[in-house]
Scaffold this active site. Structure first.
Site, PDB file in Angstrom:
ATOM      1  N   TYR A  46       2.254  -0.049  13.582  1.00 19.54           N
ATOM      2  CA  TYR A  46       2.339   1.309  14.115  1.00 19.54           C
ATOM      3  C   TYR A  46       1.305   1.466  15.238  1.00 19.54           C
ATOM      4  O   TYR A  46       0.621   0.513  15.604  1.00 19.54           O
ATOM      5  CB  TYR A  46       2.161   2.329  12.988  1.00 19.54           C
ATOM      6  N   ALA A  94      19.922  -3.573 -18.951  1.00 18.00           N
ATOM      7  CA  ALA A  94      20.382  -2.245 -19.367  1.00 18.00           C
ATOM      8  C   ALA A  94      20.029  -1.981 -20.825  1.00 18.00           C
ATOM      9  O   ALA A  94      19.489  -0.918 -21.171  1.00 18.00           O
ATOM     10  CB  ALA A  94      21.884  -2.114 -19.143  1.00 18.00           C
ATOM     11  N   CYS A 144      13.737   3.242  -7.270  1.00 19.03           N
ATOM     12  CA  CYS A 144      13.229   2.036  -7.928  1.00 19.03           C
ATOM     13  C   CYS A 144      14.317   1.460  -8.804  1.00 19.03           C
ATOM     14  O   CYS A 144      14.923   2.175  -9.615  1.00 19.03           O
ATOM     15  CB  CYS A 144      11.991   2.371  -8.762  1.00 19.03           C
ATOM     16  N   ARG A 176      -7.087   2.215   7.171  1.00 19.22           N
ATOM     17  CA  ARG A 176      -6.257   1.104   6.671  1.00 19.22           C
ATOM     18  C   ARG A 176      -6.036   0.105   7.802  1.00 19.22           C
ATOM     19  O   ARG A 176      -5.490   0.450   8.844  1.00 19.22           O
ATOM     20  CB  ARG A 176      -4.915   1.611   6.147  1.00 19.22           C
ATOM     21  N   GLY A 199       1.435   0.616  -4.935  1.00 17.64           N
ATOM     22  CA  GLY A 199       2.585   1.347  -4.419  1.00 17.64           C
ATOM     23  C   GLY A 199       3.781   1.161  -5.327  1.00 17.64           C
ATOM     24  O   GLY A 199       4.092   1.987  -6.172  1.00 17.64           O
ATOM     25  N   CYS A 235      11.258  -6.648  -6.138  1.00 20.17           N
ATOM     26  CA  CYS A 235      12.561  -6.938  -5.528  1.00 20.17           C
ATOM     27  C   CYS A 235      12.727  -6.235  -4.181  1.00 20.17           C
ATOM     28  O   CYS A 235      13.678  -6.516  -3.448  1.00 20.17           O
ATOM     29  CB  CYS A 235      13.690  -6.514  -6.465  1.00 20.17           C
ATOM     30  N   GLN A 245      -2.093  10.074   4.341  1.00 22.68           N
ATOM     31  CA  GLN A 245      -2.225   9.091   5.411  1.00 22.68           C
ATOM     32  C   GLN A 245      -1.726   9.678   6.726  1.00 22.68           C
ATOM     33  O   GLN A 245      -0.588  10.144   6.810  1.00 22.68           O
ATOM     34  CB  GLN A 245      -1.424   7.828   5.088  1.00 22.68           C
TER      35      GLN A 245
END
Length: 566
Positions: free
Chosen positions: A174, A392, A361, A221, A321, A346, A99
């Protein structure tokens, strides 16, 4: 399954309809050179079956760099590293794109070393580790021509490095998006005012690239709605999509959102409170008026939903993504009909990256740290008991079950552990909670462990039946912590009351001091309790909150370190 069928963007044939969306990683050197960590990160997604890997945003000009450690492409010195990156992606079975994006007014001089340039000299709130309000210089018509040429020169480097495709970034506030946005472009010349004038710089960049690379696949995009009253509205966004589609581009990538979006900029990367397939209806409307492939993005991690969007003709490609951060094997697992580790939306990944950390992540600590972890469990062929079916314990069980005999015990009837509480809080990390995200994650990890033979024994209180643990070679305690002074009952009751949605409680949960108390200081570990239950010949580990009370990301990280690093 249409998701897995081949398709073309211009002359480029892609083995399936899954595209990795660009996300800034901060894995480059300070000066923007490709690193081994960069290559390992992108190659992991290529090995996972993605058809087209889109490498993160790289600015065609030094002035357009928007973050520290941003990938460089504005000079020939970056070509050797970019070439090595492309060769790695190709060797792992995927096509490679990159990109090209210029930050415009959404950067700062302390980042690029040069004054920011924008369509108009209007204030921008720029968050890069710290928040600063800057007023960029208004870019002159002559300087616009230089920027256009910089895009063309960068496109030539893209082709020289061996990329198969490139994407022009005209979204999310942008430079090119700033030209499209009425609130940020108040120019009175040929680059401001009408739709055609605001599109002019984008169209001239496309024309310039196509003049030197006529057959090179080019994606644009576009965010078709800025989500604030003075910004780009969908009717204009749709009209712009139609014009762009006839300009020579080979595909259009439809998204939405801007740094000025309301109620917040998080709408660009919709967190768990937003519906899945958030922007798919925009792509559907665009597809009705264009004759080129349409790419859609935004909370598309459910394979059935992603495939349905394609089957119903709402789009031609799916861009992922965060989903591929959570599970780089997403495509291969669909093919093999394996349970997928879901993204919980999240936004820890982007929020911590904006705060200065490398991309990561919460549910997959290996993401962007591929060189630090083993590919398979370090322990194999053992009988392992996992006490606790929270995030966990479930993570550890899912990782270890393919190579070991794993049994998971939990005193509750349902998996999820402390996440059943976290789901009821007003916020998780920095975003509003949606209980279904947590439940789906826990269910999928249990399914993954069970697929590989793990057994789950629920409603079992190990403390009252310690003999159950005797047959196991290794015991992993992942039970979470307990609240001091008997506060646990009251915390749970508070989280179950409708009053938790009051705005004042939301504000309290956003305070760092409260979160430190809630997750850490108000709780105590259970290390001593569990050590008493272990036999002399048994190996044991106490991970996550059971060892050190804290937040979910640290607990899951413990599980991965124990399975793949120690």
């Amino acid at each position: 399954m249409r998701l897995l069928t081949p398709a073309k963007i211009g002359s480029l044939e892609i083995k399936n309809r899954v595209i990795m969306a660009p996300m800034t990683t901060r894995l480059s050197t300070h000066d923007g050179f490709v690193t081994d960590a960069s290559i390992a990160y992108f190659c992991a997604r290529a090995q996972g079956g993605v058809g087209l890997i889109t490498v993160e945003m790289a600015s065609p000009e030094l002035e357009g760099r928007h973050r520290a450690h941003e990938l460089g492409i504005y000079h020939d010195k970056y070509l050797p590293g970019l070439t090595r990156l492309v060769e790695g992606i190709h060797a792992c079975g995927a096509k490679a794109s990159i990109q090209l994006g210029h930050a415009g007014g959404h950067t700062r001089q302390d980042i690029s070393g040069l004054p920011p340039l924008a369509p108009s000299a209007l204030p921008h709130d720029v968050y890069e580790v710290t928040m600063q309000t800057i007023v960029p210089e208004e870019i002159s018509v002559q300087r616009i021509q230089q920027t256009i040429q910089s895009f063309v020169d960068a496109a030539l480097r893209v082709q020289q490095a061996g990329f198969d495709c490139l994407e022009i970034h005209g979204a999310h506030g942008y430079l090119l998006s700033q030209f499209l946005c009425p609130a940020e472009n108040v120019r009175q010349d040929e680059y401001g005012g009408s739709i055609n004038n605001r599109l002019r710089i984008s169209l001239e960049i496309i024309q310039g690239i196509k003049s030197v690379l006529p057959n090179f696949p080019l994606i644009y995009r576009l965010n078709v709605d800025d989500y604030f009253p003075q910004g780009l509205q969908f009717d204009e966004g749709l009209a712009m999509a139609r014009i762009l589609a006839s300009s020579g581009i080979d595909a259009i990538h439809i998204t939405a959102g801007h740094y000025r979006s309301l109620p917040s900029a998080e709408r660009m990367i919709p967190p768990m409170i937003y519906p899945e397939g958030t922007f798919a209806h925009f792509a559907e409307q665009v597809k009705k008026v264009v004759q080129i492939p349409v790419i859609t993005v935004g909370r598309l991690g459910d394979p059935m939903l992603a495939n349905q969007i394609l089957e119903q003709g709402q789009a031609d490609f799916i861009a992922l993504g965060r989903t591929l951060l959570a599970d780089p094997l997403w495509v291969n697992k669909i093919v093999q009909q394996l349970p997928i580790r879901p993204c919980i939306a999240c936004n820890t990944c982007v929020n911590e990256m904006r705060g200065g950390q490398q991309l990561g992540c919460l549910v997959n600590p290996v993401a962007a740290h591929e060189l630090e972890f083993a590919a398979e469990p370090l322990i194999q062929g053992e009988r392992i008991a996992v006490v606790g079916a929270g995030p966990a314990g479930l993570s550890y069980a899912a990782l270890m079950s393919p190579k070991n005999q794993v049994t998971v015990f939990d005193k509750n009837a349902e998996e999820g552990g402390a996440w059943r509480w976290a789901a009821e809080a007003p916020r998780f990390q920095e975003v509003k909670t949606n209980p279904s995200s947590f439940k789906h994650f826990a269910r999928q990890l249990r399914r993954s462990a069970e697929f590989h033979g793990a057994q789950f024994k629920m409603s079992v209180d190990i403390q009252s039946q310690p003999d159950i643990l005797q047959p196991f070679d290794r015991i992993v305690f992942a039970t979470g912590a307990k609240y001091r002074y008997g506060l646990g009952v009251w915390v749970y009751l508070c989280l179950k009351t409708p009053l938790r949605h009051l705005a004042i409680l939301d504000r309290i949960f956003q305070k760092t001091s409260f979160k430190n108390w809630f997750y850490t200081k108000a709780r105590i570990s259970l290390t001593t309790d569990w050590q008493q239950l272990v036999g002399d010949q048994q190996k044991y580990h106490i991970i996550g909150d059971a060892n050190t009370p804290g937040k979910s990301d640290a607990a899951i990280h413990d599980a991965y370190v124990l399975a793949l690093k120690d």
